[in-house]
Motif scaffolding. Structure first.
Motif, PDB file in Angstrom:
ATOM      1  N   UNK A 101      10.297   1.284   5.766  1.00 12.82           N
ATOM      2  CA  UNK A 101       8.996   0.848   6.286  1.00 12.82           C
ATOM      3  C   UNK A 101       8.065   0.562   5.116  1.00 12.82           C
ATOM      4  N   UNK A 102       7.039  -0.227   5.400  1.00 12.17           N
ATOM      5  CA  UNK A 102       6.021  -0.519   4.382  1.00 12.17           C
ATOM      6  C   UNK A 102       4.708  -0.841   5.074  1.00 12.17           C
ATOM      7  N   UNK A 103       3.612  -0.480   4.431  1.00 12.39           N
ATOM      8  CA  UNK A 103       2.287  -0.891   4.881  1.00 12.39           C
ATOM      9  C   UNK A 103       1.732  -1.803   3.796  1.00 12.39           C
ATOM     10  N   UNK A 104       1.314  -2.997   4.224  1.00 12.82           N
ATOM     11  CA  UNK A 104       0.853  -4.027   3.296  1.00 12.82           C
ATOM     12  C   UNK A 104      -0.425  -4.652   3.822  1.00 12.82           C
ATOM     13  N   UNK A 105      -1.182  -5.283   2.931  1.00  7.20           N
ATOM     14  CA  UNK A 105      -2.364  -6.024   3.368  1.00  7.20           C
ATOM     15  C   UNK A 105      -2.371  -7.394   2.712  1.00  7.20           C
ATOM     16  N   UNK A 106      -2.745  -8.375   3.507  1.00  5.80           N
ATOM     17  CA  UNK A 106      -2.763  -9.771   3.060  1.00  5.80           C
ATOM     18  C   UNK A 106      -4.060 -10.410   3.529  1.00  5.80           C
ATOM     19  N   UNK A 107      -4.428 -11.503   2.884  1.00  6.85           N
ATOM     20  CA  UNK A 107      -5.607 -12.249   3.317  1.00  6.85           C
ATOM     21  C   UNK A 107      -5.364 -12.966   4.636  1.00  6.85           C
ATOM     22  N   UNK A 108      -4.125 -13.424   4.854  1.00  2.00           N
ATOM     23  CA  UNK A 108      -3.827 -14.197   6.066  1.00  2.00           C
ATOM     24  C   UNK A 108      -2.480 -13.786   6.650  1.00  2.00           C
ATOM     25  N   UNK A 111       0.809  -1.214   0.000  1.00  6.24           N
ATOM     26  CA  UNK A 111       0.000   0.000   0.000  1.00  6.24           C
ATOM     27  C   UNK A 111       0.842   1.262   0.000  1.00  6.24           C
ATOM     28  N   UNK A 112       1.934   1.263   0.774  1.00  3.44           N
ATOM     29  CA  UNK A 112       2.792   2.445   0.865  1.00  3.44           C
ATOM     30  C   UNK A 112       4.076   2.043   1.570  1.00  3.44           C
ATOM     31  N   UNK A 113       5.117   2.814   1.388  1.00  2.00           N
ATOM     32  CA  UNK A 113       6.365   2.530   2.078  1.00  2.00           C
ATOM     33  C   UNK A 113       7.486   3.350   1.514  1.00  2.00           C
ATOM     34  N   UNK A 114       8.654   3.212   2.126  1.00  2.00           N
ATOM     35  CA  UNK A 114       9.820   3.929   1.648  1.00  2.00           C
ATOM     36  C   UNK A 114      10.997   3.768   2.572  1.00  2.00           C
ATOM     37  N   UNK A 115      12.099   4.332   2.157  1.00  2.00           N
ATOM     38  CA  UNK A 115      13.310   4.330   2.958  1.00  2.00           C
ATOM     39  C   UNK A 115      13.364   5.579   3.820  1.00  2.00           C
ATOM     40  N   UNK A 116      14.197   5.520   4.837  1.00  2.00           N
ATOM     41  CA  UNK A 116      14.372   6.656   5.744  1.00  2.00           C
ATOM     42  C   UNK A 116      15.829   7.079   5.744  1.00  2.00           C
ATOM     43  N   UNK A 117      16.053   8.380   5.877  1.00  2.00           N
ATOM     44  CA  UNK A 117      17.411   8.882   6.016  1.00  2.00           C
ATOM     45  C   UNK A 117      17.935   8.506   7.395  1.00  2.00           C
TER      46      UNK A 117
END
Length: 124
Positions: free
Chosen positions: A77-84, A39-45
């Motif tokens: 970081x990342x935001x993800x969605x899964x069925x399980x 869904x969203x994410x990225x690297x951090x300094x």
């Protein structure tokens, strides 16, 4: 559908990952974005510009980076969605394996946590 947050922690100041890792992550993330998993994410300094507000005994104080005592920092970081949960865990392992393959000299901790939507327990 449960959502999860993935973190990548590593030693501060370890340097820039190799281009091969960036390329592999771009492909990995691109596939998941196309499936609607990523869904969203990225690297951090680094922490050189970080700001923390510490609450201790009812008092708030500001602490600016860099943090000499920090051994690990969140690098991405990342935001993800899964069925399980099982799918989420398997995919996080695959993401960690990219780091093992393309940046073996780095110690990286890939963490997966379920995002709470209220007071219920995970998996509810």
């Amino acid at each position: 559908m449960p959502r999860f947050m993935g973190f990548v922690r590593m030693e501060e100041g370890i340097g820039t990952p190799p281009q091969a890792l960036f390329d592999a992550m771009d492909a990995h993330i691109g596939e998941r974005a196309a499936k609607g998993v990523f869904l969203d994410g990225g690297g951090l300094y680094g922490t050189e510009d970080a700001v923390n507000f510490v609450v201790r005994q009812g008092e708030v104080s500001r602490v600016d980076g860099p943090y000499a005592e920090a051994k690990e920092v969140v690098g991405g970081w990342a935001i993800m969605q899964y069925d399980t949960l099982e799918e989420a865990v398997a995919d996080q392992r695959e993401f960690a394996e990219l780091h093992a393959k393309y940046w073996p000299e780095a110690t990286v901790v890939a963490t997966l946590r379920q995002i709470s939507t209220g007071p219920e327990a995970p998996g509810d």
